[in-house]
Scaffold this motif. Structure first.
Motif, PDB file in Angstrom:
ATOM      1  N   LEU A 154     -48.709 -27.918 -62.042  1.00 44.35           N
ATOM      2  CA  LEU A 154     -49.772 -27.035 -62.526  1.00 44.35           C
ATOM      3  C   LEU A 154     -51.068 -27.166 -61.739  1.00 44.35           C
ATOM      4  N   PRO A 155     -51.512 -28.371 -61.333  1.00 44.09           N
ATOM      5  CA  PRO A 155     -52.749 -28.445 -60.538  1.00 44.09           C
ATOM      6  C   PRO A 155     -52.673 -27.649 -59.240  1.00 44.09           C
ATOM      7  N   ILE A 156     -51.514 -27.665 -58.557  1.00 45.42           N
ATOM      8  CA  ILE A 156     -51.375 -26.893 -57.326  1.00 45.42           C
ATOM      9  C   ILE A 156     -51.509 -25.399 -57.617  1.00 45.42           C
ATOM     10  N   THR A 157     -50.866 -24.933 -58.695  1.00 45.34           N
ATOM     11  CA  THR A 157     -50.962 -23.517 -59.062  1.00 45.34           C
ATOM     12  C   THR A 157     -52.409 -23.125 -59.337  1.00 45.34           C
ATOM     13  N   MET A 158     -53.127 -23.956 -60.089  1.00 47.03           N
ATOM     14  CA  MET A 158     -54.511 -23.640 -60.434  1.00 47.03           C
ATOM     15  C   MET A 158     -55.414 -23.691 -59.209  1.00 47.03           C
ATOM     16  N   LEU A 159     -55.257 -24.709 -58.365  1.00 49.70           N
ATOM     17  CA  LEU A 159     -56.127 -24.846 -57.194  1.00 49.70           C
ATOM     18  C   LEU A 159     -55.886 -23.707 -56.199  1.00 49.70           C
ATOM     19  N   LEU A 160     -54.621 -23.356 -55.957  1.00 51.94           N
ATOM     20  CA  LEU A 160     -54.336 -22.268 -55.035  1.00 51.94           C
ATOM     21  C   LEU A 160     -54.903 -20.948 -55.550  1.00 51.94           C
ATOM     22  N   THR A 161     -54.764 -20.696 -56.847  1.00 49.61           N
ATOM     23  CA  THR A 161     -55.288 -19.460 -57.410  1.00 49.61           C
ATOM     24  C   THR A 161     -56.808 -19.407 -57.315  1.00 49.61           C
ATOM     25  N   ILE A 162     -57.463 -20.495 -57.685  1.00 46.44           N
ATOM     26  CA  ILE A 162     -58.930 -20.523 -57.679  1.00 46.44           C
ATOM     27  C   ILE A 162     -59.474 -20.381 -56.260  1.00 46.44           C
ATOM     28  N   PHE A 163     -58.900 -21.112 -55.311  1.00 44.53           N
ATOM     29  CA  PHE A 163     -59.388 -21.013 -53.936  1.00 44.53           C
ATOM     30  C   PHE A 163     -59.070 -19.650 -53.331  1.00 44.53           C
ATOM     31  N   SER A 164     -57.902 -19.084 -53.662  1.00 49.02           N
ATOM     32  CA  SER A 164     -57.568 -17.765 -53.130  1.00 49.02           C
ATOM     33  C   SER A 164     -58.555 -16.714 -53.606  1.00 49.02           C
ATOM     34  N   LEU A 165     -58.985 -16.815 -54.872  1.00 44.83           N
ATOM     35  CA  LEU A 165     -59.951 -15.851 -55.396  1.00 44.83           C
ATOM     36  C   LEU A 165     -61.364 -16.163 -54.908  1.00 44.83           C
ATOM     37  N   ALA A 166     -61.731 -17.439 -54.905  1.00 46.21           N
ATOM     38  CA  ALA A 166     -63.097 -17.809 -54.517  1.00 46.21           C
ATOM     39  C   ALA A 166     -63.383 -17.476 -53.054  1.00 46.21           C
ATOM     40  N   LEU A 167     -62.379 -17.619 -52.189  1.00 48.13           N
ATOM     41  CA  LEU A 167     -62.574 -17.308 -50.771  1.00 48.13           C
ATOM     42  C   LEU A 167     -62.099 -15.900 -50.420  1.00 48.13           C
ATOM     43  N   GLY A 168     -61.028 -15.441 -51.077  1.00 48.65           N
ATOM     44  CA  GLY A 168     -60.479 -14.136 -50.746  1.00 48.65           C
ATOM     45  C   GLY A 168     -61.305 -12.980 -51.259  1.00 48.65           C
ATOM     46  N   PHE A 169     -61.963 -13.151 -52.417  1.00 46.49           N
ATOM     47  CA  PHE A 169     -62.751 -12.043 -52.968  1.00 46.49           C
ATOM     48  C   PHE A 169     -63.950 -11.697 -52.098  1.00 46.49           C
ATOM     49  N   PRO A 170     -64.795 -12.659 -51.699  1.00 47.41           N
ATOM     50  CA  PRO A 170     -65.901 -12.290 -50.790  1.00 47.41           C
ATOM     51  C   PRO A 170     -65.403 -11.738 -49.459  1.00 47.41           C
ATOM     52  N   LEU A 171     -64.333 -12.342 -48.921  1.00 50.74           N
ATOM     53  CA  LEU A 171     -63.799 -11.835 -47.655  1.00 50.74           C
ATOM     54  C   LEU A 171     -63.246 -10.424 -47.834  1.00 50.74           C
ATOM     55  N   GLY A 172     -62.614 -10.158 -48.975  1.00 52.28           N
ATOM     56  CA  GLY A 172     -62.115  -8.807 -49.232  1.00 52.28           C
ATOM     57  C   GLY A 172     -63.233  -7.784 -49.321  1.00 52.28           C
ATOM     58  N   ILE A 173     -64.356  -8.151 -49.946  1.00 53.86           N
ATOM     59  CA  ILE A 173     -65.500  -7.233 -50.023  1.00 53.86           C
ATOM     60  C   ILE A 173     -66.046  -6.945 -48.624  1.00 53.86           C
ATOM     61  N   VAL A 231     -54.805 -21.080 -46.316  1.00 53.74           N
ATOM     62  CA  VAL A 231     -55.240 -20.069 -45.347  1.00 53.74           C
ATOM     63  C   VAL A 231     -54.386 -18.818 -45.477  1.00 53.74           C
ATOM     64  N   ALA A 232     -53.074 -18.981 -45.619  1.00 58.46           N
ATOM     65  CA  ALA A 232     -52.183 -17.831 -45.772  1.00 58.46           C
ATOM     66  C   ALA A 232     -52.493 -17.068 -47.054  1.00 58.46           C
ATOM     67  N   PHE A 233     -52.742 -17.790 -48.146  1.00 60.68           N
ATOM     68  CA  PHE A 233     -53.053 -17.139 -49.416  1.00 60.68           C
ATOM     69  C   PHE A 233     -54.372 -16.381 -49.333  1.00 60.68           C
ATOM     70  N   VAL A 234     -55.367 -16.975 -48.712  1.00 64.62           N
ATOM     71  CA  VAL A 234     -56.682 -16.329 -48.624  1.00 64.62           C
ATOM     72  C   VAL A 234     -56.603 -15.054 -47.796  1.00 64.62           C
ATOM     73  N   LEU A 235     -55.915 -15.099 -46.657  1.00 68.54           N
ATOM     74  CA  LEU A 235     -55.800 -13.908 -45.811  1.00 68.54           C
ATOM     75  C   LEU A 235     -55.038 -12.796 -46.524  1.00 68.54           C
ATOM     76  N   SER A 236     -53.953 -13.154 -47.198  1.00 70.75           N
ATOM     77  CA  SER A 236     -53.166 -12.139 -47.897  1.00 70.75           C
ATOM     78  C   SER A 236     -53.943 -11.539 -49.067  1.00 70.75           C
ATOM     79  N   SER A 237     -54.543 -12.400 -49.888  1.00 69.93           N
ATOM     80  CA  SER A 237     -55.270 -11.894 -51.055  1.00 69.93           C
ATOM     81  C   SER A 237     -56.490 -11.080 -50.649  1.00 69.93           C
ATOM     82  N   SER A 238     -57.183 -11.477 -49.587  1.00 78.80           N
ATOM     83  CA  SER A 238     -58.374 -10.726 -49.161  1.00 78.80           C
ATOM     84  C   SER A 238     -58.002  -9.320 -48.700  1.00 78.80           C
ATOM     85  N   ALA A 239     -56.831  -9.160 -48.065  1.00 77.27           N
ATOM     86  CA  ALA A 239     -56.425  -7.830 -47.618  1.00 77.27           C
ATOM     87  C   ALA A 239     -56.169  -6.904 -48.806  1.00 77.27           C
ATOM     88  N   TYR A 240     -55.476  -7.408 -49.816  1.00 76.07           N
ATOM     89  CA  TYR A 240     -55.206  -6.575 -50.990  1.00 76.07           C
ATOM     90  C   TYR A 240     -56.485  -6.292 -51.780  1.00 76.07           C
TER      91      TYR A 240
END
Length: 362
Positions: A154-173, A231-240
């Motif tokens: 569960l910690p890996i799931t939570m950390l990956l989700t939080i970092f993907s949103l925290a870094l991917g959302f500004p990059l997506g904007i 890095v892969a999660f952030v790039l993918s999530s930021s594109a969507y």
């Protein structure tokens, strides 16, 4: 005699939507009646067998021998749940990932009310993330070091989700704004990055991060599996996210920006205070779907050697001392994902209703 209004007209609430009785919805018309009859007949046949398997003949205590030729093996989950939730993290140090889950969960609950959307909450999240990484990694404050290869559950799931949103959302904007830019260099670069990331499956990106990234890094520079997966999660999530935000930006009337500029507001003020808030409100529904997909995509990190919830559950089934209860294991894991995704979806629906962004949905 002229009349000048001195007080604003009171805002009248929208008329209530007519509610159709539930009984009329399931029995009105031949198709609805036939569908209802099929579902009822299926439930009459299936529910007794499900209760017999899960409760009457279920094994709640014992070992693998007690589960053979029996119903649901809940004893397996009692024995393997620590591994499913926390992976191969050292057993003596499992209080640390437990504390991480509590810290991140508390920060999430604190951030839900809109009154808490302040800079203090942003600072709280910074402290929570730093504390979580410190607890998981150790090596300081008297904590024994634990490599990222031993993190899991569960910690890996939570950390990956939080970092993907925290870094991917500004990059997506930023990508969404760049794709709408009048400057060809910015527009072409953002378009190329978005289309490439959206065209490549996330599994492919994880394979590239796992196999190709070590070959492309300079000599002496290394990155662990968690960093490469992130890095892969952030790039993918930021594109969507970029495409979702771009759709919201297109839904904002041009007159909003023109009126703000006519009042003398600067470009950054117009963008941050007028355009982006309206665009995000309009895009809340597709953003919710994107975030739910990001949460579920965290189950793909087994490609780079990490153990999230699903990966840990799959590995725990390889124990020869137990009769591999697939149904019970995947049912519990699916329930955990359902609670997380459904809770976020209901919160997003609450935001839609309270911010009056778009048409109300039931």
């Amino acid at each position: 005699m002229r009349y000048v209004r001195t007080a604003p007209e009171p805002v009248r609430p929208a008329p209530p939507r007519p509610k159709r009785p539930a009984l009329r919805s399931i029995v009105s018309g031949g198709a609805n009646l036939l569908t209802t009859a099929i579902i009822v007949l299926f439930a009459i046949r299936a529910v007794p067998h499900l209760l017999s398997w899960a409760v009457t003949h279920g094994v709640w205590n014992g070992d693998g021998d007690a589960c053979r030729d029996a119903g649901a093996c809940w004893a397996f989950l009692r024995a393997k749940m620590p591994f499913i939730l926390f992976g191969i993290y050292p057993e003596a140090e499992r209080w640390r990932p437990i504390l991480v889950v509590l810290i991140l969960g508390a920060a999430t609950l604190w951030s839900l009310p809109r009154a808490h959307w302040t800079r203090a909450t942003l600072g709280l999240w910074g402290v929570a993330i730093v504390a979580s990484l410190l607890l998981m990694a150790g090596g300081r404050l008297g904590l024994s070091p634990v490599p990222t290869s031993a993190w899991g559950g569960l910690p890996i799931t939570m950390l990956l989700t939080i970092f993907s949103l925290a870094l991917g959302f500004p990059l997506g904007i930023v990508l969404a704004l760049a794709r709408r830019s009048d400057m060809p260099v910015y527009r072409w670069t953002a378009t190329a990055l978005i289309e490439v990331m959206r065209a490549m499956p996330l599994v492919t990106l994880l394979f590239v991060a796992s196999v190709m990234a070590p070959l492309l890094l300079p000599a002496g520079v290394t990155a662990d599996n968690l960093t490469r997966a992130l890095v892969a999660f952030v790039l993918s999530s930021s594109a969507y996210i970029a495409e979702v935000v771009r759709g919201g930006l297109q839904g904002v009337p041009p007159g909003q920006q023109e009126s703000a500029r006519a009042l003398g507001l600067g470009r950054s003020t117009v963008l941050l205070s007028i355009i982006l808030p309206q665009a995000i409100r309009k895009a809340l529904a597709p953003l919710t779907s994107t975030v739910v997909v990001i949460i579920k995509n965290s189950s793909l990190v087994l490609v780079v050697g990490l153990f999230d919830l699903l990966s840990a559950g799959r590995v725990s089934l390889n124990d020869p001392a137990w009769p591999t209860p697939y149904a019970e294991t995947y049912l519990v894991i699916a329930l955990i994902y359902f609670v997380i995704c459904y809770g976020f979806a209901r919160y997003a629906l609450h935001l839609e209703r309270t911010t009056q962004g778009g048409e109300r949905r039931p």
